[in-house]
Scaffold this motif. Sequence first.
Motif, PDB file in Angstrom:
ATOM      1  N   LEU A  39       0.782  -1.159   0.040  1.00 40.25           N
ATOM      2  CA  LEU A  39       0.036   0.042   0.137  1.00 40.25           C
ATOM      3  C   LEU A  39       0.980   1.252   0.026  1.00 40.25           C
ATOM      4  O   LEU A  39       1.794   1.469   0.878  1.00 40.25           O
ATOM      5  CB  LEU A  39      -1.085  -0.208   1.093  1.00 40.25           C
ATOM      6  N   ARG A  40       0.638   2.050  -0.719  1.00 37.68           N
ATOM      7  CA  ARG A  40       1.417   3.538  -1.044  1.00 37.68           C
ATOM      8  C   ARG A  40       0.270   4.651  -0.631  1.00 37.68           C
ATOM      9  O   ARG A  40      -0.742   4.632  -1.296  1.00 37.68           O
ATOM     10  CB  ARG A  40       1.901   3.460  -2.473  1.00 37.68           C
ATOM     11  N   VAL A  41       0.658   5.302   0.190  1.00 33.87           N
ATOM     12  CA  VAL A  41      -0.389   6.462   0.640  1.00 33.87           C
ATOM     13  C   VAL A  41       0.464   7.669   0.484  1.00 33.87           C
ATOM     14  O   VAL A  41       1.533   8.053   1.186  1.00 33.87           O
ATOM     15  CB  VAL A  41      -0.590   6.301   2.174  1.00 33.87           C
ATOM     16  N   VAL A  42      -0.430   8.782  -0.095  1.00 35.93           N
ATOM     17  CA  VAL A  42       0.259  10.195  -0.327  1.00 35.93           C
ATOM     18  C   VAL A  42      -0.948  10.948   0.269  1.00 35.93           C
ATOM     19  O   VAL A  42      -1.996  11.100  -0.370  1.00 35.93           O
ATOM     20  CB  VAL A  42       0.495  10.455  -1.982  1.00 35.93           C
ATOM     21  N   GLY A  43      -0.613  11.755   1.434  1.00 31.54           N
ATOM     22  CA  GLY A  43      -1.665  12.211   2.116  1.00 31.54           C
ATOM     23  C   GLY A  43      -2.973  11.766   2.146  1.00 31.54           C
ATOM     24  O   GLY A  43      -2.895  10.701   2.969  1.00 31.54           O
ATOM     25  N   ARG A  44      -4.002  11.668   1.612  1.00 32.32           N
ATOM     26  CA  ARG A  44      -5.361  11.234   1.811  1.00 32.32           C
ATOM     27  C   ARG A  44      -5.528  10.156   0.677  1.00 32.32           C
ATOM     28  O   ARG A  44      -6.533   9.556   0.812  1.00 32.32           O
ATOM     29  CB  ARG A  44      -6.342  12.122   1.709  1.00 32.32           C
ATOM     30  N   LEU A  45      -4.546  10.139  -0.308  1.00 33.61           N
ATOM     31  CA  LEU A  45      -4.900   9.334  -1.611  1.00 33.61           C
ATOM     32  C   LEU A  45      -4.163   8.035  -1.261  1.00 33.61           C
ATOM     33  O   LEU A  45      -3.013   8.109  -0.733  1.00 33.61           O
ATOM     34  CB  LEU A  45      -4.072  10.023  -2.689  1.00 33.61           C
ATOM     35  N   CYS A  46      -4.692   7.003  -1.764  1.00 27.56           N
ATOM     36  CA  CYS A  46      -3.865   5.411  -1.629  1.00 27.56           C
ATOM     37  C   CYS A  46      -3.794   4.928  -2.805  1.00 27.56           C
ATOM     38  O   CYS A  46      -4.160   5.164  -3.944  1.00 27.56           O
ATOM     39  CB  CYS A  46      -4.767   4.701  -0.566  1.00 27.56           C
ATOM     40  N   HIS A  47      -2.657   3.997  -3.162  1.00 23.77           N
ATOM     41  CA  HIS A  47      -2.536   3.181  -4.392  1.00 23.77           C
ATOM     42  C   HIS A  47      -2.172   1.776  -3.786  1.00 23.77           C
ATOM     43  O   HIS A  47      -1.245   1.542  -3.057  1.00 23.77           O
ATOM     44  CB  HIS A  47      -1.375   3.763  -5.161  1.00 23.77           C
ATOM     45  N   LEU A  48      -2.837   1.051  -4.519  1.00 28.33           N
ATOM     46  CA  LEU A  48      -2.434  -0.459  -4.484  1.00 28.33           C
ATOM     47  C   LEU A  48      -2.144  -1.083  -5.751  1.00 28.33           C
ATOM     48  O   LEU A  48      -3.009  -0.992  -6.733  1.00 28.33           O
ATOM     49  CB  LEU A  48      -3.755  -1.359  -4.016  1.00 28.33           C
ATOM     50  N   PRO A  49      -0.926  -1.782  -6.065  1.00 30.55           N
ATOM     51  CA  PRO A  49      -0.731  -2.376  -7.469  1.00 30.55           C
ATOM     52  C   PRO A  49      -1.693  -3.456  -7.718  1.00 30.55           C
ATOM     53  O   PRO A  49      -2.031  -4.183  -6.773  1.00 30.55           O
ATOM     54  CB  PRO A  49       0.722  -2.672  -7.496  1.00 30.55           C
ATOM     55  N   GLU A  50      -1.720  -3.914  -8.964  1.00 34.45           N
ATOM     56  CA  GLU A  50      -2.503  -5.045  -9.526  1.00 34.45           C
ATOM     57  C   GLU A  50      -1.712  -6.308  -8.849  1.00 34.45           C
ATOM     58  O   GLU A  50      -0.244  -6.356  -8.929  1.00 34.45           O
ATOM     59  CB  GLU A  50      -2.620  -5.111 -10.890  1.00 34.45           C
ATOM     60  N   SER A  51      -2.236  -7.387  -8.407  1.00 31.94           N
ATOM     61  CA  SER A  51      -1.545  -8.365  -7.943  1.00 31.94           C
ATOM     62  C   SER A  51      -1.915  -9.645  -8.706  1.00 31.94           C
ATOM     63  O   SER A  51      -2.852  -9.537  -9.670  1.00 31.94           O
ATOM     64  CB  SER A  51      -1.913  -8.829  -6.544  1.00 31.94           C
ATOM     65  N   GLN A  52      -0.934 -10.678  -8.540  1.00 31.28           N
ATOM     66  CA  GLN A  52      -1.073 -11.900  -9.472  1.00 31.28           C
ATOM     67  C   GLN A  52      -2.588 -12.478  -9.105  1.00 31.28           C
ATOM     68  O   GLN A  52      -3.014 -13.274  -9.623  1.00 31.28           O
ATOM     69  CB  GLN A  52      -0.018 -12.751  -9.254  1.00 31.28           C
ATOM     70  N   ALA A  53      -3.315 -12.273  -7.940  1.00 31.83           N
ATOM     71  CA  ALA A  53      -4.346 -12.853  -7.562  1.00 31.83           C
ATOM     72  C   ALA A  53      -5.468 -12.506  -8.611  1.00 31.83           C
ATOM     73  O   ALA A  53      -6.392 -13.303  -8.702  1.00 31.83           O
ATOM     74  CB  ALA A  53      -4.742 -12.393  -6.206  1.00 31.83           C
ATOM     75  N   PHE A  54      -5.403 -11.546  -9.420  1.00 31.53           N
ATOM     76  CA  PHE A  54      -6.341 -11.135 -10.328  1.00 31.53           C
ATOM     77  C   PHE A  54      -6.483 -12.274 -11.088  1.00 31.53           C
ATOM     78  O   PHE A  54      -7.512 -12.634 -11.777  1.00 31.53           O
ATOM     79  CB  PHE A  54      -6.037  -9.562 -10.897  1.00 31.53           C
ATOM     80  N   GLY A  55      -5.182 -12.417 -11.900  1.00 31.94           N
ATOM     81  CA  GLY A  55      -5.296 -13.530 -13.111  1.00 31.94           C
ATOM     82  C   GLY A  55      -5.696 -14.841 -12.560  1.00 31.94           C
ATOM     83  O   GLY A  55      -6.539 -15.629 -13.079  1.00 31.94           O
TER      84      GLY A  55
END
Length: 195
Positions: A39-55
Amino acid sequence: MEKHQYELVLILFVVASLGLVSFISCIAAEIKKTKEEELRVVGRLCHLPESQAFGFGVAALICLFAAQMVGNLIVCTYFCSRERKKKSGSDFSISSKAKTPTIWMALVCISWTSFVIAVTLLSAATSMSRDQPYGQGWLDGQCYFVKQGIYIGSGILVLIAIGSTLGLIIITTMRKTQVDEGSKVKEQSKLNTKS
């Protein structure tokens, strides 16, 4: 072994294989799902990269759908052929008021209930495993993690759904075989009586 039995074994093998691939994909998705440290957090914004679990989740869904549809198509095909025989008058061993066994109905309910719950869980978890960009997240701009055990629980539901479907196929084809054999015996006895 006659042709009918080979077809049955092949169908059971295909449905069981698809179910097993779906289950293994669920386990792999559980192992490869997004971790909190990603998890990447910048201020109030967050980002999660796509994982292999999707496939793996997509593969599990596709195999589960295919197995459920193939299995239930076979069950419906056997029922329709039995109904046609009953209408044509060649099926002597089934009365017009034949009752569907409670085991059969229970398997239908278990199969479809587990299928629907598994698809719902897998769809939501797989959707959360996609890339969740800054400011968009998964829902309302928030980032969401797949909870521990969701994919494993889905895998267990997959096994229940596929096991019930296999049971339906076996019960339906056994009943059809017994009915066909009963019809042949009655027809043979009629022929013997006439001669």
